[in-house]
Design a protein around this motif. Structure first.
Motif, PDB file in Angstrom:
ATOM      1  N   ARG A  91       0.818  -1.218   0.000  1.00 32.57           N
ATOM      2  CA  ARG A  91       0.000   0.000   0.000  1.00 32.57           C
ATOM      3  C   ARG A  91       0.851   1.267   0.000  1.00 32.57           C
ATOM      4  O   ARG A  91       0.485   2.252  -0.629  1.00 32.57           O
ATOM      5  N   GLU A 147       3.483   1.862  -1.462  1.00 33.82           N
ATOM      6  CA  GLU A 147       4.087   2.088  -2.780  1.00 33.82           C
ATOM      7  C   GLU A 147       3.026   2.398  -3.832  1.00 33.82           C
ATOM      8  O   GLU A 147       3.318   2.415  -5.028  1.00 33.82           O
ATOM      9  N   ALA A 148       1.788   2.638  -3.408  1.00 32.90           N
ATOM     10  CA  ALA A 148       0.678   2.827  -4.352  1.00 32.90           C
ATOM     11  C   ALA A 148       0.938   3.956  -5.346  1.00 32.90           C
ATOM     12  O   ALA A 148       0.568   3.855  -6.512  1.00 32.90           O
ATOM     13  N   GLU A 149       1.596   5.024  -4.903  1.00 34.19           N
ATOM     14  CA  GLU A 149       1.880   6.123  -5.828  1.00 34.19           C
ATOM     15  C   GLU A 149       2.820   5.661  -6.948  1.00 34.19           C
ATOM     16  O   GLU A 149       2.616   5.985  -8.114  1.00 34.19           O
ATOM     17  N   TYR A 159       3.134   2.610  -8.095  1.00 37.86           N
ATOM     18  CA  TYR A 159       2.371   1.731  -8.979  1.00 37.86           C
ATOM     19  C   TYR A 159       1.472   2.555  -9.891  1.00 37.86           C
ATOM     20  O   TYR A 159       1.318   2.247 -11.070  1.00 37.86           O
ATOM     21  N   GLN A 160       0.874   3.615  -9.327  1.00 40.25           N
ATOM     22  CA  GLN A 160      -0.004   4.477 -10.116  1.00 40.25           C
ATOM     23  C   GLN A 160       0.777   5.141 -11.244  1.00 40.25           C
ATOM     24  O   GLN A 160       0.303   5.219 -12.378  1.00 40.25           O
ATOM     25  N   SER A 204       6.885  -0.815  -9.166  1.00 38.77           N
ATOM     26  CA  SER A 204       6.825   0.546  -8.636  1.00 38.77           C
ATOM     27  C   SER A 204       7.835   1.461  -9.311  1.00 38.77           C
ATOM     28  O   SER A 204       9.041   1.240  -9.235  1.00 38.77           O
ATOM     29  N   VAL A 243      -4.147  -0.236  -7.647  1.00 37.86           N
ATOM     30  CA  VAL A 243      -4.042   1.225  -7.573  1.00 37.86           C
ATOM     31  C   VAL A 243      -5.415   1.844  -7.297  1.00 37.86           C
ATOM     32  O   VAL A 243      -5.549   2.723  -6.439  1.00 37.86           O
ATOM     33  N   HIS A 295      -6.201   1.265  -3.582  1.00 36.97           N
ATOM     34  CA  HIS A 295      -5.328   1.754  -2.506  1.00 36.97           C
ATOM     35  C   HIS A 295      -4.691   3.131  -2.721  1.00 36.97           C
ATOM     36  O   HIS A 295      -4.201   3.720  -1.767  1.00 36.97           O
ATOM     37  N   TYR A 296      -4.681   3.638  -3.927  1.00 38.80           N
ATOM     38  CA  TYR A 296      -4.012   4.919  -4.157  1.00 38.80           C
ATOM     39  C   TYR A 296      -4.920   6.078  -3.762  1.00 38.80           C
ATOM     40  O   TYR A 296      -6.068   6.160  -4.195  1.00 38.80           O
TER      41      TYR A 296
END
Length: 194
Positions: free
Chosen positions: A77, A79-81, A83-84, A120, A151, A154-155
């Motif tokens: 979670r 690292e969501a940014e 991944y986005q 990521s 994403v 969780h983003y």
């Protein structure tokens, strides 16, 4: 490549992958100093038949391909940014960090060994900042769909904070002490000043 769902034990969603590294012969003037170079070839689903040790897949005069099984790509979670950022690019990809062996263990000469795989963008950026070898290859559509679903769940877009204008910041000298600015013109000493 079928991603696993988050197990009930609270573990992270993950994929089992293997990395294929390619050694290719260089041509031209630089080949006098470095006859070969290593590069990332592909990231594939890990299969039980691959075993758990690196192995040579192909060896001919122009290239070698080495399979490195046993990598887990987990989604976190925090690292969501990253991944986005990867999921919204025109070409989402795998990022692989690798290093050369210190000593030859599997072949007559040291080989390139992948250390970790991620989706990521931010994590890959941190590796690059640390002067690591990082390469990328396209991720398949089913992996990209899995990444986008994570994403979406969780983003959270962080609100931008308003930056305080420079004119409102207190003035300090190079030692951190309060400083002041005067708009009065400084005058030099004249002959009559004592």
């Amino acid at each position: 490549m079928v991603p696993s769902e988050t197990p009930s034990g609270g573990a992270h969603p993950s994929l089992a992958v293997a990395v294929v590294m390619r050694r290719e012969r260089l041509h031209g003037p630089s080949s006098h100093w470095q006859p070969w170079r290593w590069t990332l070839d592909e990231v594939v689903p890990d299969e039980p038949g691959f075993g758990d040790a690196p192995r040579l897949l192909r060896d001919d005069e122009g290239a070698q391909r080495w399979l490195h099984p046993g990598f887990q790509v987990e989604l976190f979670r925090d690292e969501a940014e990253g991944y986005q950022l990867n999921a919204t690019t025109p070409a989402p990809c795998w990022f692989v960090m690798w290093r050369m062996e210190e000593e030859a263990t599997l072949a007559p000469e040291p080989i390139a060994r992948p250390l970790t795989v991620t989706l990521s963008y931010n994590e890959a950026g941190r590796w690059l900042d640390a002067q690591e070898n990082v390469e990328q290859v396209p991720a398949p559509e089913e992996v990209v769909a899995w990444l986008r679903a994570f994403v979406e769940e969780h983003y959270v877009v962080e609100p931008k904070r308003r930056k305080r204008p420079e004119s409102f910041k207190p003035l300090v000298d190079r030692f951190g002490n309060a400083a002041s600015v005067s708009t009065e013109k400084k005058r030099g000493r004249g002959a009559g000043d004592v």
